[in-house]
Design a protein around this motif. Structure first.
Motif, PDB file in Angstrom:
ATOM      1  N   UNK A 982       0.840  -1.214   0.000  1.00 33.36           N
ATOM      2  CA  UNK A 982       0.000   0.000   0.000  1.00 33.36           C
ATOM      3  C   UNK A 982       0.868   1.253   0.000  1.00 33.36           C
ATOM      4  N   UNK A 983       2.003   1.206   0.703  1.00 34.49           N
ATOM      5  CA  UNK A 983       2.824   2.430   0.707  1.00 34.49           C
ATOM      6  C   UNK A 983       3.514   2.614  -0.651  1.00 34.49           C
ATOM      7  N   UNK A 984       3.865   1.508  -1.292  1.00 35.54           N
ATOM      8  CA  UNK A 984       4.446   1.593  -2.648  1.00 35.54           C
ATOM      9  C   UNK A 984       3.400   2.167  -3.611  1.00 35.54           C
ATOM     10  N   UNK A 985       2.158   1.718  -3.484  1.00 36.55           N
ATOM     11  CA  UNK A 985       1.092   2.215  -4.367  1.00 36.55           C
ATOM     12  C   UNK A 985       0.925   3.716  -4.166  1.00 36.55           C
ATOM     13  N   UNK A 986       1.041   4.148  -2.912  1.00 38.98           N
ATOM     14  CA  UNK A 986       0.884   5.570  -2.605  1.00 38.98           C
ATOM     15  C   UNK A 986       2.059   6.362  -3.171  1.00 38.98           C
ATOM     16  N   UNK A 987       3.292   5.865  -2.928  1.00 40.37           N
ATOM     17  CA  UNK A 987       4.440   6.685  -3.309  1.00 40.37           C
ATOM     18  C   UNK A 987       4.694   6.632  -4.815  1.00 40.37           C
ATOM     19  N   UNK A 988       4.466   5.478  -5.459  1.00 40.07           N
ATOM     20  CA  UNK A 988       4.823   5.368  -6.879  1.00 40.07           C
ATOM     21  C   UNK A 988       3.655   5.757  -7.770  1.00 40.07           C
ATOM     22  N   UNK A 989       2.457   5.284  -7.410  1.00 40.59           N
ATOM     23  CA  UNK A 989       1.304   5.532  -8.287  1.00 40.59           C
ATOM     24  C   UNK A 989       0.366   6.596  -7.727  1.00 40.59           C
ATOM     25  N   UNK A 990       0.671   7.089  -6.523  1.00 44.97           N
ATOM     26  CA  UNK A 990      -0.178   8.101  -5.900  1.00 44.97           C
ATOM     27  C   UNK A 990      -1.602   7.594  -5.764  1.00 44.97           C
ATOM     28  N   UNK A 991      -1.721   6.342  -5.404  1.00 47.03           N
ATOM     29  CA  UNK A 991      -3.049   5.735  -5.311  1.00 47.03           C
ATOM     30  C   UNK A 991      -3.193   5.099  -3.938  1.00 47.03           C
TER      31      UNK A 991
END
Length: 1373
Positions: A982-991
């Motif tokens: 979830x943190x990767x999704x937030x930081x990379x895809x802003x999702x």
């Protein structure tokens, strides 16, 4: 023209199909390919000959069928020479020892070597490898063309004469025998070696479709057998088993011929035995368990008296000296003789497409447990390939760079030359990609010595087999300012995109390196061919163009500027100046990182093309720069981990085309305003401009920009008015002009324009950009153009020309001039991506013109519109905020799945780097458990004490500096992994993903675990054991280390294209769309021919070609031919794309339709069930494509009177159609009608009426009362009402009079096959054109005319075959 896949290449023996193993039934169009096989590369003649010699064992009638006279149309369509690659073949007799003489049809173009190849594949001569062919006692030279051999003519007798062996020949013989023994063994396909891959079509069609087509149409007894699908295929089933993905192929049950065949430990023969002719020793264990030792001598093979421990090379008695190993083994083992014969029979019966090698390796993400058998050849290959040396080249490794560049230098003046050149380029590229992949794996597996062994592992570089390998780490702080390791990881793929772009433009004299990027076991390896001489000198000395320190010092070179200028227009790169360290301006025509090096071979190379395309400002925050409001509104610019985010080439093309329309509109509006003011003075202008025109004509042509034919160009401004309708027309015409045509234009027209999509080399005239001021005589119109140019940001003031400066915002690069305009253009392009391209992608998904089914097809769809995957979060948000969100649920779900698996892949990459080799399978299974298993306490499979003791002993054994704790991976937990995702999704895809575990993700987003497993396995190269996994158990993890079978590399490389073939294909498609089916068919046949010439037999593009050809055959009424072509398309799609790729699923559906049309109902059902199963695994039941599939299944089941089953599928289709097309769509109306028909067959008239009424209402509202569909529906309603009334009467009668009622016989209708087929055609989008009487008469007259011509001998042989087809074709008068 010879054109059709089934054509008979090279040689057709008149013998029955069974004894004809023919490698490929592809028309290698009699013979350009033969010349092509004289490869310019050093590899001589191994790779391709096998492909070209095979011959289809079809009867001659089919051969006749397949020749077309399409050359004339093809020429019109392409305005380029079309070669007739037809050479009259002739027949020779072949006499091999111990067999009857047989006939073989050959062509004069062929080489003697190809007859060798055919003989090594034929069932009765396949065991011979060391022989010569003799004509009247003279040995024929292997590399001579048949036409150059004196005395060789029709019916000549060629004798097969056994030759003495050498060590090399003995090796080749053993290798060939081993290949024959393994020919049905799928283990190479599972292990991903030698370009083998899987295909399961034959399991569902029970052998070749052609043979079974003779069954009667409707024997219900026969068809009743297997209509019921397995439980998991029925609509609504929740179980998703994995095992059916690879059904058991009964042919693969191994027929054991030998237990062991291997090199003996007594090799090589000692000196005294060499002098007796011993070449090598083999050790064999037969099925009967007899252990024998065999000597290969120059005279053949015989048994010797050696045992495992004593060496006695004397012949055993009886020794059975045989020239072929097969003959010897047949004498000593009855089981070998029996099984070997049976095996060869089976091998020959397989469809050639099941056995030809694919051009690039395809890996399977699942495999069964296969026994690891002893294999001398595999073992030997494993050792020799360490040296990186390829056996079939005399004494050297391949010089890849030389091969790659010489093939580019081949002449390309006419079609045969271009075909030869493209074939050579493709062949070398596919060999290079294979070698680079093997090398990269060897590097990561630690089998290659570094060239700088003293440095730490991350910094090492390697050379293997003349290929240079480097790792994707930021070694010398090279990328420090750009994002360190993250930038170093992304740079190779950017560089590869640059290489692709420059190779596609294909400028003579400009060379790029062979480049392959391989991701393997968490590492990224770049493989490049080596510039001659670069290793001997320092980079500083060799770079004569560009910069090696990111723009601090910059040099330029006139020759490079001249070469790169030619690529400037197709790649939209602007020529610009930058300041060097001395503050002097240096002119460049590429980014500063692009380096030019002249090799020792005198060629001009460019490398480091990572910034070929301009930066993406949405992901590049720059201080003091404001983005366009569209971007800012969405929260851009955003920080990415690296500063190398570029726009895709597709985006730049789309942006330029968009600006071109804007330019036309702006100019048109201004001209209309001017016209209003100018009418009064028109007369004056007319006279003056006539003189001006005559003066400016010559220059006009000289400075001609590249303009589509349809451009309105008018002599004077006073006459010209451009309306929006004209604009429509101009954009249309622009798209339809093939890229390789330039049309001169009179630049005095108001709107000097340039076609935006040219990717060819501009002519000399075109390079004089602008330079047309003198031509725009009229100051008013010059002002119009100037304003329009300003409005769209064109770099020229006199014509439309948009290019980008790739160096803008590069850290450290300084410019002498004002670059405000160029900055603005970049901001506009970034805004265009988010404000136009993302919405247009979503709109395409909404109207189903784009139908992604899995992550890969979604990525492809985004890329086609120039959207990078880093925008995935934005795309998903956009979908989420759509009012029609429900109709995009499939897109949202696939997008979320893709986002989760990509985040997991990022984490997996670094996770794997910390794992030592011995723990690899344990680590991978642990990761998959954390990702997919519901078991909350996933623990790594390492017993606790083992962990401790290993750790202790390791400390003593090797203290690797920086080795760290190699078991850190074992401490990963599911909750931690999901937190990271979830943190990767937030930081990379802003999702923001709202899930903390896999079960929440499945619940919230409707995902399937099996789909996630497939996606992550494909993305990371993991291969797992095929069995049923219990993901949902809360008591034990789903995977154990035994379930992880392998890790494969993920390979990215350049895909060379067959440009001529592609143009033919496009013209063919265009013809078909205009309704000229016959001409289209001929062009596509021609394209197929050319594709085969360039790519060999297997390729994605050939697959598309076959699919279209099959559809045309079907529409034109040739059902058997449609079936044959579609069967090839399915096999090829399975082999080249993968057994469950979305394209393969669609190919299966088409094949089922043609099977049904050929009366093979049970096969059609099996194929549809297979397609449905694959679709369930790939994306689940809730997908618009499933509605089409279920309608097909329901219709076929209706046809075989399985009404209840049929309803289940049709009602599911109705539900899905209503959801994705909206309840008022015509598709839904059709669905209602299909359901009503089944209810009618079941005599349930009330339900039937209900559904038909729904359908009728939709038709009435959508197309009106008068439309034929509405009328049909209303007729059907009347009919149903009558039936319902009749039934009610009968029932009343029964109630009233009891058992003695007189009952009217009721009409229960089983639907006729034709009516079912009609509906199948409608739902699959196939519409037939009924022929009028006049058409038929014309057709007959044409046929008679041709027969007359043929009888009088005027027609060429190749045109004769057209007749059979002509009866079935609509002719366009």
């Amino acid at each position: 023209m010879v054109s059709k896949t089934d054509d008979i290449p090279a040689s057709v023996p008149n013998c029955n199909p069974v004894d004809l193993p023919r490698e490929v039934e592809i028309a290698n169009s009699k013979d350009t390919s033969k010349t092509a096989s004289k490869d310019p590369c050093a590899c001589g003649h191994r790779g391709d000959t096998a492909v070209m010699n095979g011959v289809a064992g079809h009867d001659q009638a089919e051969e006749a069928d397949s020749k077309q006279d399409g050359s004339a149309d093809a020429e019109d369509a392409n305005e380029q020479e079309v070669i007739v690659i037809q050479d009259t073949g002739f027949t020779v007799k072949i006499q091999a020892p111990g067999t009857e003489p047989f006939d073989l049809q050959v062509s004069p173009q062929e080489m003697v070597q190809e007859i060798h190849q055919v003989l090594m594949d034929r069932e009765d001569t396949c065991h011979r490898t060391c022989f010569s062919l003799q004509l009247d006692g003279n040995v024929l030279d292997n590399f001579a063309e048949l036409k150059s051999i004196e005395g060789l003519q029709e019916a000549s007798l060629l004798k097969v004469v056994e030759e003495p062996y050498t060590v090399r020949e003995a090796r080749i013989h053993v290798r060939h025998i081993r290949d024959l023994l393994k020919s049905l063994d799928p283990s190479d396909a599972y292990n991903g070696v030698d370009c083998n891959s899987l295909s399961f079509l034959s399991v569902f069609t029970d052998g070749d479709l052609g043979d079974t087509g003779k069954r009667k149409k409707k024997g219900t007894e026969l068809e009743q057998i297997d209509c019921t699908p397995p439980e998991h295929i029925l609509p609504g089933s929740k179980e998703r088993p994995l095992v059916p993905l690879q059904p058991q192929n009964k042919d693969w049950k191994p027929m054991q011929c030998l237990k062991v065949l291997t090199m003996s430990g007594w090799n090589p023969p000692p000196g005294n035995r060499k002098m007796h002719g011993d070449l090598m020793y083999l050790y064999v264990v037969t099925v009967e368990d007899r252990h024998v030792s065999i000597t290969a001598s120059n005279r053949g093979f015989y048994l010797n008296q050696s045992t495992t421990y004593t060496f006695n090379p004397k012949p055993a008695s009886p020794s059975f000296l045989s020239h072929s190993l097969v003959e010897l083994l047949s004498q000593i083992s009855a089981a070998f003789k029996k099984n070997f014969t049976a095996l060869q029979k089976k091998r020959v019966q397989r469809h050639p497409f099941e056995r030809i090698a694919t051009p690039f390796q395809v890996y399977s993400w699942t495999a069964p447990q296969i026994d690891h058998a002893m294999d001398c050849v595999r073992a030997e290959d494993a050792y020799t390939s360490r040296l990186g040396y390829e056996e079939h080249i005399p004494g050297q490794t391949r010089d890849w760079n030389e091969e790659l560049q010489t093939t580019r230098e081949l002449s390309r003046k006419n079609l045969p030359e271009r075909l030869l050149r493209e074939r050579a380029i493709f062949k070398v590229h596919s060999d290079f990609a294979g070698a680079a992949t093997r090398g990269a794996m060897a590097v990561i597996d630690g089998n290659v010595m570094a060239i700088n062994p003293g440095e730490e592992t991350r910094m090492q570089m390697f050379i293997w087999n003349n290929i240079f390998f480097s790792l994707g780490f930021d070694v010398r702080d090279h990328y420090r300012e750009l994002g360190g390791d993250a930038a170093a990881h992304v740079a190779p793929t950017n560089d590869l995109n640059g290489v692709r772009a420059y190779s596609a433009v294909d400028v003579e004299g400009l060379y790029t390196l062979g480049t392959v990027v391989v991701d393997y076991r968490g590492y990224r390896v770049t493989a490049q061919s080596i510039i001659p001489g670069i290793l001997e000198r320092e980079q500083e000395q060799s770079v004569i163009y560009g910069s090696i320190d990111f723009g601090k010092t910059v040099v330029s070179h006139p020759k490079y500027l001249e070469l790169l200028e030619k690529t400037s227009r197709p790649l939209k790169v602007q020529r610009h100046s930058v300041l060097n360290e001395k503050d002097t301006a240096v002119e460049l025509c590429s980014s500063v990182e692009c380096k030019g090096i002249i090799g020792n071979d005198g060629r001009h190379y460019i490398l480091d093309l990572l910034r070929t395309f301009p930066p993406d400002l949405n992901f590049l925050p720059v201080e003091g720069e404001e983005l366009a409001p569209e971007s800012q509104k969405l929260g851009f610019p955003r920080q990415l981990r690296h500063r190398l985010a570029c726009l895709r080439q597709e985006l730049i093309e789309a942006f330029v085309e968009h600006r071109y329309l804007l330019f036309m509109k702006t100019a048109a509006l201004q001209l209309m305003q001017q016209k209003a003011n100018k009418d009064k003075t028109a007369a004056l202008h007319d006279t003056s401009s006539a003189d001006a025109e005559s003066e400016s004509k010559p220059q006009a042509l000289e400075a001609s920009e590249q303009v589509p034919d349809g451009m309105p160009t008018s002599p004077t401004s006073s006459e010209s008015t451009l309306t929006p309708d004209d604009l429509e027309a101009t954009t249309m015409s622009e798209k339809s002009v093939p890229e390789n045509q330039e049309a001169p234009v009179d630049l005095k027209s108001e709107v000097p324009t340039t076609n935006t999509n040219g990717t060819h080399e501009p002519s000399a005239a075109e390079r004089q950009n602008g330079g047309c001021d003198s031509l725009l005589e009229d100051p008013k119109s010059r002002e119009v153009v100037l304003n329009a140019c300003k409005a769209v940001g064109s770099i020229s003031n006199t014509s439309f020309d948009i290019r980008f400066n790739p160096d803008i915002f590069s850290p450290g690069v300084r410019f002498p001039d004002d670059i405000q305009k160029q900055k603005q253009l970049l901001k506009d392009a970034a805004a265009f991506l988010v404000s136009c391209q993302i919405p247009s992608f979503v709109k395409d998904c909404l109207d189903h013109s784009s139908l992604p089914m899995d992550g890969a097809t979604m990525t492809e769809a985004l890329h086609q519109r120039g959207i990078n995957v880093r925008y995935l979060g934005n795309v998903l948000e956009f979908v989420d905020n759509m009012p029609a969100k429900a109709q995009l649920e499939h897109i949202y779900r696939i997008g979320i799945g893709e986002l989760i698996t990509r985040c997991a892949k990022h984490i997996f990459k670094t996770y794997l780097q910390g794992v030592e080799l011995s723990a690899l399978s344990a680590a991978v299974s642990h990761f998959l458990n954390c990702l997919l298993s519901s078991f909350p306490e996933a623990v790594a499979h390492l017993a606790a004490d083992e962990l401790v003791s290993r750790r202790k002993s390791r400390k003593r054994r090797n203290r690797v500096p920086g080795g760290g704790d190699n078991t850190a991976w074992a401490s990963l937990t599911p909750s931690e992994l999901w937190k990271n995702i979830t943190s990767e999704a937030q930081s990379y895809y802003h999702f923001s993903l709202q899930c903390e575990s896999v079960d929440q993700a499945v619940e919230k987003y409707g995902l399937q675990k099996i789909t996630l497993l497939r996606e992550i396995s494909i993305k990371t190269g993991v291969q797992i054991l095929i069995k049923e996994y219990n993901f949902d158990s809360r008591h034990k993890p789903a995977f154990t280390e035994e379930d992880i079978l392998n890790i494969f590399p993920i390979v990215k490389h350049v895909n060379p294209k067959a440009s001529d073939a592609f143009h033919f294909f496009q013209s063919g498609q265009a013809k078909v769309q205009q309704g000229f089916l016959k001409e289209g068919c001929e062009l596509i046949n021609e394209a197929l021919n050319l594709f085969n010439n360039v790519y060999g037999a297997m390729h994605v593009e050939i697959c598309a070609c076959l699919r279209l050809l099959a559809r045309l055959n079907y529409i034109m009424g040739d059902h058997p031919e449609a079936l044959s072509n579609q069967q090839k398309a399915v096999l090829m799609s399975e082999r080249v794309l993968g057994i469950e790729h979305p394209n393969t699923i669609q190919e299966y559906m088409h094949l089922a339709l043609y099977c049904f049309a050929n009366g093979q109902l049970s096969t059609a059902l099996k194929l549809l069930y297979r397609a449905r199963y694959l679709l369930l695994v790939v994306c689940g039941e809730d997908h618009p494509e499933m509605a089409l599939l279920d309608s097909n299944i329901g219709l076929v089941l209706h046809g075989v009177m399985e009404f209840d089953l049929s309803l289940r599928f049709l009602e599911n289709a109705l539900a899905i159609n209503s959801k994705y097309h909206g309840p008022r769509s015509l598709k839904v109306a059709l669905s209602h009608h299909l359901v009503a028909r089944v209810y009618e067959s079941k005599a349930e008239f009330r339900s039937a009426l209900q559904h038909e009424k729904e359908g009728y209402t939709i038709y009435k509202n959508q197309v009106g009362e008068a439309h034929e569909k509405t009328k049909e529906s209303s007729e059907y309603l009347k009919y149903l009402t009558q039936q319902a009334v009749a039934l009610q009467r009968t029932m009343n009668e029964i109630y009233k009079n009891g058992s003695n009622a007189s009952i009217m016989p009721l009409k229960f209708t089983a639907p006729s096959m034709t009516s079912v087929l009609e509906q199948l055609n409608i739902i699959n989008g196939i519409i037939f054109i009924p022929l009028s009487q006049k058409d038929l008469e014309n057709l007959k007259a044409e046929v008679q005319r041709r027969q007359l011509m043929q009888n009088s001998g005027k027609m060429e042989e190749q045109q004769a075959a057209q007749l059979e087809l002509d009866d079935k074709l609509p002719v366009d008068d």
